[in-house]
Every structure is written in structure tokens, then in C-alpha cells.
Design an enzyme around this catalytic site. Structure first.
Site, PDB file in Angstrom:
ATOM      1  N   GLU A  94     -41.821  72.565  51.989  1.00  0.00           N
ATOM      2  CA  GLU A  94     -41.649  71.872  50.709  1.00  0.00           C
ATOM      3  C   GLU A  94     -42.982  71.450  50.117  1.00  0.00           C
ATOM      4  O   GLU A  94     -43.949  71.198  50.838  1.00  0.00           O
ATOM      5  CB  GLU A  94     -40.739  70.663  50.864  1.00  0.00           C
ATOM      6  N   ARG A 105     -44.354  60.305  44.389  1.00  0.00           N
ATOM      7  CA  ARG A 105     -44.053  61.737  44.426  1.00  0.00           C
ATOM      8  C   ARG A 105     -42.949  62.167  43.463  1.00  0.00           C
ATOM      9  O   ARG A 105     -42.885  63.325  43.070  1.00  0.00           O
ATOM     10  CB  ARG A 105     -43.652  62.159  45.846  1.00  0.00           C
ATOM     11  N   ARG A 109     -39.512  69.168  43.389  1.00  0.00           N
ATOM     12  CA  ARG A 109     -40.079  69.864  44.526  1.00  0.00           C
ATOM     13  C   ARG A 109     -39.950  71.373  44.333  1.00  0.00           C
ATOM     14  O   ARG A 109     -39.058  71.857  43.628  1.00  0.00           O
ATOM     15  CB  ARG A 109     -39.350  69.529  45.838  1.00  0.00           C
ATOM     16  N   HIS A 129     -34.439  66.109  43.540  1.00  0.00           N
ATOM     17  CA  HIS A 129     -34.638  65.791  44.961  1.00  0.00           C
ATOM     18  C   HIS A 129     -33.558  66.386  45.847  1.00  0.00           C
ATOM     19  O   HIS A 129     -32.839  65.680  46.550  1.00  0.00           O
ATOM     20  CB  HIS A 129     -34.751  64.276  45.172  1.00  0.00           C
TER      21      HIS A 129
END
Length: 138
Positions: A94, A105, A109, A129
Site C-alpha cells: 500500500e 495520511r 491509497r 480507505h
């Protein structure tokens, strides 16, 4: 089991199947397998050019082998949600796609899978997420 409990369990199962079919989830019928009862695979795609600019930058960094902004970038992604095709642990890695204006963050992703980290077999983008994924295509 009394009728009220039996009806309640039947309603829960029916509701779960209805939600699953609405989401395009394939339900398995084998009760004796250790596989999850519900498995999903990303059917949506996103063009590399349609990724946010920071996502395109991360794809370049992946192919260069870094450097990455966050310590967790490049670590093994366990696919615990089982939304991506099944592979042995260590297949997926990831990477954080920075979100402008956030000091952490965030939720975006890129998850790539393959035996060669710099030349992954497939990469997926999630902006929520790991709730959903889109396969990145050229």
C-alpha cells in the site's frame, strides 16, 4: 428456537443478501469452506490520467522504488477486507496518496500487487480507505 428468533435470523440473512446483490457482491454457497461467505472484486476502473495529480506522482514513485513520503508506504497490505483478488500475504503493498490540505495520511491509497514491487501486475485506487477500489488502467 422460538418463532420470533427464527424469523429475526431469517430477516437478517435476507437483508444481507439483498444488500450484497445491490452492491454486485457474489455470495458463495459452500458452507464447509474456510473462504469468506462473501467475496468481492473491483469491477470499476480508473484511468491513470484520471487519478488525482498526487496519485499519478505516487505511481511514478512506485515504479522508481521511492522515495515515499510516509513510513507505511510500501508496506504489506493484508487485504483483510477481501475486496481485491485473493493472493498470498505479501503480494499487495500500500501507498498513501496525499490529500491537499490534510496534515495526516487521509483516506486515499494505491494498493499494488505483484512479485516485482517496481513493476506491479495490478494497482488499485481507493479514496475511502479500503471501502471500495478501482483498478488503475493505462
Amino acid at each position: 428456537m422460538n418463532r420470533k428468533k427464527a424469523w429475526g435470523k431469517a430477516w437478517v440473512v435476507a437483508a444481507a443478501l439483498a444488500v450484497a446483490s445491490t452492491l454486485g457482491v457474489q455470495a458463495r454457497t459452500s458452507a464447509d469452506s474456510s473462504e469468506p461467505l462473501v467475496t468481492r472484486s473491483p469491477s470499476d476502473t480508473i484511468a491513470l490520467a484520471a487519478l488525482p495529480a498526487s496519485g499519478r506522482d505516487v505511481m511514478v514513485q512506485i515504479r522508481q522504488g521511492g522515495p515515499f513520503r510516509y513510513e507505511k508506504d510500501g508496506t504489506v497490505f493484508g487485504n483483510r477486507e477481501r475486496l481485491l483478488p485473493r493472493h498470498k500475504r505479501g503480494f499487495y503493498r500500500e501507498y498513501t496518496v496525499p490529500t491537499p490540505g490534510l496534515s495526516h495520511r487521509g483516506a486515499r491509497r494505491i494498493v499494488c500487487g505483484g512479485t516485482q514491487v517496481r513493476t506491479p501486475e495490478a494497482c488499485y485506487y481507493t479514496e475511502d480507505h479500503y471501502t471500495s477500489f478501482k483498478r488503475i488502467v493505462q
